[in-house]
Write an enzyme that holds these catalytic residues in place. Sequence first.
Site, PDB file in Angstrom:
ATOM      1  CE  LYS A 294      31.586  -8.200 102.969  1.00 60.99           C
ATOM      2  NZ  LYS A 294      31.310  -7.931 101.221  1.00 60.99           N
TER       3      LYS A 294
ATOM      4  CG  ASP B 237      39.177  -4.263  99.567  1.00 61.78           C
ATOM      5  OD1 ASP B 237      38.664  -4.079 100.581  1.00 61.78           O
ATOM      6  OD2 ASP B 237      38.824  -4.783  99.413  1.00 61.78           O
TER       7      ASP B 237
ATOM      8  CE1 TYR C 155      34.085 -11.387  97.281  1.00 63.61           C
ATOM      9  CE2 TYR C 155      34.175  -9.362  95.511  1.00 63.61           C
ATOM     10  CZ  TYR C 155      33.182 -10.485  96.622  1.00 63.61           C
ATOM     11  OH  TYR C 155      32.284 -10.420  96.471  1.00 63.61           O
TER      12      TYR C 155
ATOM     13  NE  ARG D 133      21.311   9.866  88.414  1.00 62.06           N
ATOM     14  CZ  ARG D 133      22.245  11.121  87.956  1.00 62.06           C
ATOM     15  NH1 ARG D 133      23.527  10.247  87.692  1.00 62.06           N
ATOM     16  NH2 ARG D 133      22.006  11.651  86.824  1.00 62.06           N
TER      17      ARG D 133
END
Length: 394
Positions: A208, A183, A109, A56
């Site tokens: 993506k 972004d 987005y 983690r």
Amino acid sequence: MQENFNTRAIHGHKVDKTLCDPLVTPIYQTSTFVFENAAHGAKLFAGEQDGFFYTRIDNPNSRELAMCIADLENAEAGVCFSSGMGAVTAVIWSFLSSGAQLIADKTLYGCTFELFEQGLPQYGVQVDFTDLADPASLEKLLSPKTKMIYLETPANPNLKLIDIAAVAKAAHDYNPEILIVVDNTFATPYLQRPIDLGADIVLHSTTKYLNGHGDVIAGAVVGRQELIADVQTKGLRYFNGAVLGPFEAWLIRRGIKTLPLRMDRHCSSAMKVAEFLENHPKIKVVYFPGLKSHPQHDLATRQMSQYGAMMAFELNATKEESEKFINSCKLCRLAVSLGDCETLIQHPASMTHSTYGPEELADAGISESLIRLSVGLEAPEDVIADLEQALNQI
């Protein structure tokens, strides 16, 4: 000493790791790492010694991926997440608190917009949406409370471009401490490097193009070392815990090895598809930075090395006919996401950007009839043939 069978089944002989040097980094599919001794563990937890102790917090696969993306973006450091939205929220909660102002472009987005428009005000963060393609609109909003400016370029879904260098200069001239967050998912570092243009932080939905095969959900953030340390210790560890798994990190790292080859093909095919659409009588308008008809074509030429493979367009058709067109596509798959080997087509207003209301869609330049296309790696003539047969249905 003869151990019990149960014990030997768990602690059986392990391969000496010093005997091999694998070409490809193995998948470290483990939640925890063994310490040499108690002092070693204490030093790792205190940050006095580099190493791994709990996935983690860090894992060899996610660290390798983060370092790779940071290097490609010309950044000092990076950190990976289990989703693109995990990356976005980690950046937001690391640097914004009650009373701070975030200035964001209107075209984002859908889930990012929803977080900014509905989520952040609940915690006392002031969010102002504006057209960052217009420098004057940014200058009007800058204030002593401004902590961050957030933008996408090319923007999802209408391929709007923003001059990163101009935004960074205007903000940093006002206050060098303002963070410029970009972004870069649509362009990837292969086509555009925002940090070279003055951005402070770059983030990706690595779901993506960086992965490229439609089989992973992930995100990444890169920037200066001190900023990324905050994102990792605050945004990731304390606030959202959106930790990327080792196998997913391994898959994305593998995908990046072919990123230049894939992007060259994506881009060349997209140009052919865009030119076909622009010249078709049933197409009203095509939004693609590579076309000279795009209002920001010159900016794209300055800011990007190629024009990408994302485009949007509108039909000279009714809403019903537009729906029939999408449903008639066979090779182009009706699905959200982008950057996959497959060509994907979708309707933003009812899908990825359904979080926008009608007035907000219009204000962001997202028409109700807009169709988004992510051109894949198929032969471009086959993609064109599919679009043509679908157009013939209306």
